[in-house]
Enzyme design. Structure first.
Site, mmCIF file in Angstrom:
data_model
loop_
_atom_site.group_PDB
_atom_site.id
_atom_site.type_symbol
_atom_site.label_atom_id
_atom_site.label_comp_id
_atom_site.label_asym_id
_atom_site.label_seq_id
_atom_site.Cartn_x
_atom_site.Cartn_y
_atom_site.Cartn_z
ATOM 1 N N TYR A 61 30.684 55.904 -25.372
ATOM 2 C CA TYR A 61 31.385 56.160 -26.643
ATOM 3 C C TYR A 61 31.393 57.646 -26.992
ATOM 4 O O TYR A 61 32.390 58.147 -27.521
ATOM 5 C CB TYR A 61 30.827 55.277 -27.771
ATOM 6 N N HIS A 75 40.278 46.276 -34.363
ATOM 7 C CA HIS A 75 39.089 46.397 -33.497
ATOM 8 C C HIS A 75 38.145 47.498 -33.975
ATOM 9 O O HIS A 75 37.286 47.948 -33.211
ATOM 10 C CB HIS A 75 39.506 46.624 -32.039
#
Ligand code: BJW
Ligand code: ZN
Length: 244
Positions: A69, A121
């Site tokens: 990430y 999302h």
């Protein structure tokens, strides 16, 4: 139908529609330089992006998932919205009843200027606590290696929806409602395999809307939809929106 004819048809249908909904996926950000999940570009180190987007991967190895990430946060922080994002901003200005439902977590639609956006999302620019209710925007690049909660000290995680996790109930309800109510849905740059997102276009279709797909290639939904335009979103969308 020839490509020019398809583009004319799409713009006619959008002009005729009162309520327009757009569903976007990773393909919309591909021309900005954000890798998609599936396909040749969808790889990260020796792991598949989709294998890292799970709660199991995070429980097993939070550092690896945070590396993934942080790598994406850094990459996204350096890219800009592309003509596909900007065409959708123009479309929102042309249609009084417009909603943009995105599966993307990169925030590029909002950066381009889109206003009525549902991020089904989640967002890569938000973090949430693995123990308490804490959730906040956090745009630091990079984040500390294993970031912790300012309220309870537990590990923070990206505020995105991983496989096997429920989508936010209220956001999903609004997305289904908009899909049911729209007269026209544009489905752009999604492989249409991840549910419940992939059900939204089918919901729109079965509720009587016209559904137009824009993608580099056919998807499992192509034969069920009204019109598929093959090509780059950053080229096709501006051409359509210009004519609306
Ligand atoms: C271009 C282009 C250009 C390229 N121009 N086009 C029903 C049936 C089967 C399975 C399920 C089901 N319902 C639920 C499931 C399970 C699962 C699922 O769908 N699995 C399938 C893969 C089989 N779904 C879930 O687990 C969901 N949760 C759930 O259902 O919970 C139930 C529950 C209820 C109550 C309690 C508990 C649980 C959650 C799904 C979450 C998905 N998360 C991710 C990661 C988000 C965070 C992050 O970004 O890191 O979301 S996975 C990844 O896939 C990401 C994307 O948003 C999502 C969709 O991908 P997308 O956008 O379609 O990208 P790609 O790469 O697949 O495709 C790109 C497309 O663009 C391609 O078609 C290209 O051709 C095209 N393209 N360049 C135009 N320039
Ligand atoms: Zn906490």
């Amino acid at each position: 139908m020839k490509q020019e004819e398809k583009i004319l048809t799409a713009s006619d249908w959008i002009r005729e529609a009162e309520k327009v909904a757009v569903l976007t996926g990773a393909g919309v950000s591909a021309e900005s330089g954000v890798p998609t999940f599936r396909g040749a570009d969808g790889l990260w180190k020796k792991y598949k992006a989709t294998d890292l987007a799970t709660p199991e991967a995070f429980n097993r190895n939070p550092e690896l998932v945070w590396d993934f990430y942080n790598w994406r946060r850094e990459l996204i922080s350096k890219v800009k919205p592309n003509p596909a994002h900007f065409a959708l901003v123009d479309l929102e200005r042309k249609k009084s009843d417009f909603i943009l439902i995105t599966q993307n977590v990169d925030g590029l639609h909002q950066e381009a200027g889109s206003e009525n956006v549902l991020e089904i999302h989640g967002s890569i620019w938000r973090v949430k606590c693995t123990r308490c209710e804490f959730q906040a925007e956090d745009r630091r690049v990079p984040l500390p290696k294993l970031p912790t909660c300012p309220q309870c000290g537990a590990l923070l995680r990206p505020a995105v929806v991983w496989f096997g996790e429920a989508l936010d109930f209220h956001i999903l309800e609004r997305a289904f409602q908009a899909s049911k109510e729209c007269d026209l849905m544009l489905v752009v740059g999604t492989s249409a395999v991840v549910h419940p997102a992939a059900s939204l276009s089918l919901e729109a279709k079965s509720s009587g809307a016209r559904v137009i797909e824009i993608n580099l290639e056919e998807t499992p939904q192509t034969s069920l939809l009204d019109l598929t335009i093959l090509g780059k979103a950053g080229e096709i969308l501006p051409e359509i929106v210009k004519l609306v």
